[in-house]
Enzyme design. Structure first.
Site, PDB file in Angstrom:
ATOM      1  N   LYS A 100       0.835  -1.209   0.000  1.00 36.87           N
ATOM      2  CA  LYS A 100       0.000   0.000   0.000  1.00 36.87           C
ATOM      3  C   LYS A 100       0.866   1.255   0.000  1.00 36.87           C
ATOM      4  CE  LYS A 100      -1.655   1.554   4.093  1.00 36.87           C
ATOM      5  NZ  LYS A 100      -1.370   2.953   4.475  1.00 36.87           N
ATOM      6  N   ASN A 101       1.840   1.296   0.913  1.00 40.96           N
ATOM      7  CA  ASN A 101       2.605   2.531   1.087  1.00 40.96           C
ATOM      8  C   ASN A 101       3.628   2.772  -0.022  1.00 40.96           C
ATOM      9  OD1 ASN A 101       1.101   3.075   3.299  1.00 40.96           O
ATOM     10  ND2 ASN A 101       2.651   2.484   4.802  1.00 40.96           N
ATOM     11  N   ARG A 110      -4.790  10.141   4.669  1.00 40.73           N
ATOM     12  CA  ARG A 110      -3.795  11.204   4.830  1.00 40.73           C
ATOM     13  C   ARG A 110      -2.823  11.260   3.653  1.00 40.73           C
ATOM     14  NH1 ARG A 110      -2.679  13.270   9.464  1.00 40.73           N
ATOM     15  NH2 ARG A 110      -0.550  13.520   8.732  1.00 40.73           N
ATOM     16  N   CYS A 157      -4.909  12.057  13.614  1.00 46.47           N
ATOM     17  CA  CYS A 157      -5.607  10.789  13.410  1.00 46.47           C
ATOM     18  C   CYS A 157      -5.389   9.931  14.643  1.00 46.47           C
ATOM     19  CB  CYS A 157      -5.130  10.088  12.145  1.00 46.47           C
ATOM     20  SG  CYS A 157      -3.506   9.390  12.305  1.00 46.47           S
ATOM     21  N   ARG A 196       0.437  14.004  13.714  1.00 53.27           N
ATOM     22  CA  ARG A 196       0.902  13.835  12.339  1.00 53.27           C
ATOM     23  C   ARG A 196       0.866  15.118  11.494  1.00 53.27           C
ATOM     24  NH1 ARG A 196      -1.075   8.302   9.855  1.00 53.27           N
ATOM     25  NH2 ARG A 196       0.831   8.574   8.672  1.00 53.27           N
ATOM     26  N   ASP A 244       4.743   0.207  12.007  1.00 57.01           N
ATOM     27  CA  ASP A 244       3.535  -0.406  11.439  1.00 57.01           C
ATOM     28  C   ASP A 244       3.383  -1.882  11.826  1.00 57.01           C
ATOM     29  OD1 ASP A 244       2.899   1.988  10.286  1.00 57.01           O
ATOM     30  OD2 ASP A 244       3.568   1.460   8.273  1.00 57.01           O
ATOM     31  N   ILE A 286       8.002   6.491  17.153  1.00 60.74           N
ATOM     32  CA  ILE A 286       7.651   7.251  15.935  1.00 60.74           C
ATOM     33  C   ILE A 286       6.371   8.077  16.146  1.00 60.74           C
ATOM     34  CG2 ILE A 286       7.215   7.138  13.434  1.00 60.74           C
ATOM     35  CD1 ILE A 286       9.955   6.012  14.116  1.00 60.74           C
ATOM     36  N   ARG A 299      -8.456  -0.710   4.667  1.00 55.20           N
ATOM     37  CA  ARG A 299      -7.647   0.352   4.044  1.00 55.20           C
ATOM     38  C   ARG A 299      -6.309  -0.224   3.586  1.00 55.20           C
ATOM     39  NH1 ARG A 299      -5.942   4.318   7.829  1.00 55.20           N
ATOM     40  NH2 ARG A 299      -4.560   4.623   6.071  1.00 55.20           N
TER      41      ARG A 299
HETATM   42  N1  EPU Z   1       6.562  14.258  11.163  1.00 54.85           N
HETATM   43  C1  EPU Z   1       6.491  15.581  11.513  1.00 54.85           C
HETATM   44  N2  EPU Z   1       6.245  16.502  10.541  1.00 54.85           N
HETATM   45  C2  EPU Z   1       6.061  16.114   9.243  1.00 54.85           C
HETATM   46  C3  EPU Z   1       6.131  14.768   8.891  1.00 54.85           C
HETATM   47  C4  EPU Z   1       6.383  13.849   9.872  1.00 54.85           C
HETATM   48  O1  EPU Z   1       6.671  15.945  12.680  1.00 54.85           O
HETATM   49  O2  EPU Z   1       5.843  17.001   8.402  1.00 54.85           O
HETATM   50  C5  EPU Z   1       6.848  13.259  12.185  1.00 54.85           C
HETATM   51  C6  EPU Z   1       5.649  12.336  12.427  1.00 54.85           C
HETATM   52  O3  EPU Z   1       4.718  12.899  13.324  1.00 54.85           O
HETATM   53  C7  EPU Z   1       6.327  11.094  12.955  1.00 54.85           C
HETATM   54  C8  EPU Z   1       7.625  11.063  12.154  1.00 54.85           C
HETATM   55  O4  EPU Z   1       7.852  12.392  11.700  1.00 54.85           O
HETATM   56  O5  EPU Z   1       6.628  11.259  14.308  1.00 54.85           O
HETATM   57  C9  EPU Z   1       7.658  10.119  10.981  1.00 54.85           C
HETATM   58  O6  EPU Z   1       6.453  10.228  10.243  1.00 54.85           O
HETATM   59  P1  EPU Z   1       6.404  10.007   8.673  1.00 54.85           P
HETATM   60  O7  EPU Z   1       6.299  11.315   8.004  1.00 54.85           O
HETATM   61  O8  EPU Z   1       7.523   9.116   8.258  1.00 54.85           O
HETATM   62  O9  EPU Z   1       5.038   9.240   8.495  1.00 54.85           O
HETATM   63  P2  EPU Z   1       4.131   9.286   7.202  1.00 54.85           P
HETATM   64  O10 EPU Z   1       4.986   9.523   6.021  1.00 54.85           O
HETATM   65  O11 EPU Z   1       2.984  10.198   7.425  1.00 54.85           O
HETATM   66  C10 EPU Z   1       4.317   6.766   6.553  1.00 54.85           C
HETATM   67  C11 EPU Z   1       3.365   5.627   6.357  1.00 54.85           C
HETATM   68  C12 EPU Z   1       2.800   5.221   7.708  1.00 54.85           C
HETATM   69  C13 EPU Z   1       3.977   4.798   8.596  1.00 54.85           C
HETATM   70  C14 EPU Z   1       4.983   5.941   8.712  1.00 54.85           C
HETATM   71  C15 EPU Z   1       6.232   5.573   9.496  1.00 54.85           C
HETATM   72  C16 EPU Z   1       2.514   6.049   4.143  1.00 54.85           C
HETATM   73  C17 EPU Z   1       1.371   6.414   3.280  1.00 54.85           C
HETATM   74  N3  EPU Z   1       2.299   6.050   5.463  1.00 54.85           N
HETATM   75  O12 EPU Z   1       3.558   7.818   7.152  1.00 54.85           O
HETATM   76  O13 EPU Z   1       1.966   4.088   7.472  1.00 54.85           O
HETATM   77  O14 EPU Z   1       3.503   4.461   9.887  1.00 54.85           O
HETATM   78  O15 EPU Z   1       5.394   6.369   7.399  1.00 54.85           O
HETATM   79  O16 EPU Z   1       6.873   4.502   8.918  1.00 54.85           O
HETATM   80  O17 EPU Z   1       3.591   5.750   3.649  1.00 54.85           O
HETATM   81  C18 EPU Z   1       0.225   2.581   7.926  1.00 54.85           C
HETATM   82  O18 EPU Z   1       0.441   2.070   6.814  1.00 54.85           O
HETATM   83  O19 EPU Z   1      -0.526   2.049   8.786  1.00 54.85           O
HETATM   84  C19 EPU Z   1       0.864   3.855   8.260  1.00 54.85           C
HETATM   85  C20 EPU Z   1       0.426   4.662   9.232  1.00 54.85           C
END
Ligand code: EPU
Length: 427
Positions: free
Chosen positions: A22-23, A92, A116, A121, A312, A334, A406
């Site tokens: 998915k990701n 998201r 969420c 996030r 995850d 995380i 999802r």
């Molecule tokens: N963060 C910030 N500011 C930002 C972006 C991230 O503070 O602008 C923080 C987040 O709050 C978190 C950390 O940085 O503490 C890492 O978050 P990240 O941005 O890597 O998460 P994401 O890109 O929103 C993706 C996956 C998530 C997975 C995370 C961590 C996708 C679509 N989603 O989310 O997947 O948990 O990376 O590996 O790629 C899931 O599939 O269930 C899922 C939540």
């Protein structure tokens, strides 16, 4: 409301084919907005989230057809640049269209995703990254409005924490920028590598794949390309943990063991046997005296960015540790609120207490969980409840399974084929 009903206690035997990730699929689909033409994506999982991304692409003027796992997306003409609240609130990852739209159209308006179930996030890293490329961003009426003055120009961005979608969004904005972009402390997740491969096939020039420093040399234009989505390491890990919880012997076809080293290491310490084969990963639980399952060692984990233990898989591993022989400390680093499954697991007989970002799981041994009606709160929490239900005595009913759907393709069907007593009830 649709539910999953599980009568626990059956070992899992046979083969399961792992779906595309998915990701990884979501950023690849967003990347089709970067260049006109017919893009072909293979191994795309059929999930609520991938369907939402296809709806978003249609809203933006693109068109697509799906034949099995292959999705052909045409983005010759884009008629819009807005990701509306109704779509973003359900997924998201809709924010991933920001980078491609800025690159292609110079303008994007995307609803702010908000918090969420697993944490606040924010998307501040994404926005800061865009600003480094010369984008002006404004927040108004719950939307981010991003605008490029002339053309995107290369810049330097250091991420305070390696953000997966932040890195992907910035990469997609930078590929056609004027000059060179340097992304430091970039995410190294395999899904980012999959996107880099697709962007490269489209004509982008990116150095540093699989490292935390990415250099993007902007090119004039990209072309449509054909790419395959990598196997879903989180789906793979979920089934590996399910076998550790229920016992049995399962071949996870089309999976990649090199993406799951941290989990495999922990599961081996728990007592699971894991063999890497050409056709996938074979996992089985040794039996004691030919009948009962071996005891499960309790093992601590700390979630970390890749290649560390994935957040995850934290909830699923916690469900397993409820059946351990000792105490396991689960440290979530995380997301600040990713323990919503704890109260539901405790309702099934687990003994878990939360101390800040750590959960203390006092294992009660195999056979200690009992079935109960439980409620899914987010995608991975739902998977943890399914694992607990598969191993519990009696019947577990999981409601709000739209969360599960999802991100897991046909989970009930796949588990049924492995011998689990699980059914999906509509209504
Ligand atoms: N963060 C910030 N500011 C930002 C972006 C991230 O503070 O602008 C923080 C987040 O709050 C978190 C950390 O940085 O503490 C890492 O978050 P990240 O941005 O890597 O998460 P994401 O890109 O929103 C993706 C996956 C998530 C997975 C995370 C961590 C996708 C679509 N989603 O989310 O997947 O948990 O990376 O590996 O790629 C899931 O599939 O269930 C899922 C939540």
């Amino acid at each position: 409301m649709d539910t999953l009903v599980i009568d626990g206690g059956m070992p899992l035997h046979g083969e399961v084919r792992i779906s595309g990730a998915k990701n990884a699929a979501l950023p690849l689909m967003a990347a089709t907005l970067l260049a006109p033409g017919d893009h072909v994506l293979h191994n795309v999982p059929d999930l609520r989230d991938t369907r939402t991304m296809l709806s978003l692409i249609k809203t933006l003027g693109g068109d697509w057809v799906r034949q099995g796992g292959t999705v052909r997306i045409n983005t010759d003409t884009l008629s819009g640049a807005e990701a509306p609240y109704d779509l973003v609130k359900t997924m998201r990852a809709s924010v991933l269209v920001l980078g491609p739209l800025l690159s292609r159209a110079g303008y994007a308006r995307v609803s702010l995703p908000g918090g969420c179930a697993i944490g606040t996030r924010p998307i501040d890293y994404h926005l800061k990254g865009f600003e480094r490329l010369g984008v002006q961003t404004d927040l108004a009426q719950g939307y981010v409005e991003a605008r490029v003055k002339d053309r995107l120009r290369g810049g330097v961005m250091y991420f305070d924490a390696p953000s997966v979608t932040g890195t992907e969004n910035l990469l997609m904005a930078a590929v056609c920028a004027q000059g060179t972009t340097l992304i430091q402390n970039a995410a190294r997740e395999p899904e980012v590598g999959n996107l880099i491969d697709m962007l490269t096939a489209m004509g982008a020039h990116i150095e540093g794949k699989d490292t935390d420093t990415l250099t993007v040399h902007g090119v004039e234009r990209l072309v449509a390309a054909e790419t395959s989505v990598i196997p879903d390491r989180i789906e793979t890990g979920t089934y590996m943990i399910a076998v550790a919880a229920c016992g049995g012997r399962v071949l996870l076809r089309d999976s990649l063991s090199q993406h799951l080293v941290a989990l495999s290491e922990k599961l081996r310490r728990c007592g699971l046997i894991i063999e890497e084969r050409q056709d996938g990963i074979l996992v089985f639980c040794p039996e004691v005296a030919g009948s009962s399952l071996c005891a499960l060692e309790s093992v601590d984990i700390t979630t970390q960015p890749y290649p560390g233990f994935p957040t995850d898989l934290q909830a699923q591993f916690m469900a397993l540790m409820c059946m351990g022989e000792g105490t396991a400390i689960i440290h979530e680093t995380i997301f600040e609120n990713r323990f919503m499954h704890v109260a539901e697991l405790n309702r099934m007989g687990a003994d878990i207490t939360i101390e800040g970002s750590r959960a203390v799981v006092r294992g009660c041994g195999r056979g200690s969980l009992s079935g109960a009606p439980v409620m899914a709160t987010d995608l991975r929490a739902s998977a943890s409840l399914a694992i607990a239900g598969l191993a519990a005595q009696g019947t577990t009913t999981i409601s709000r399974i739209y969360h599960l759907e999802r991100g897991y393709e046909n989970m009930a069907g796949k588990l049924q084929a492995l011998g689990a007593n699980i059914r999906r009830i509509s209504g």
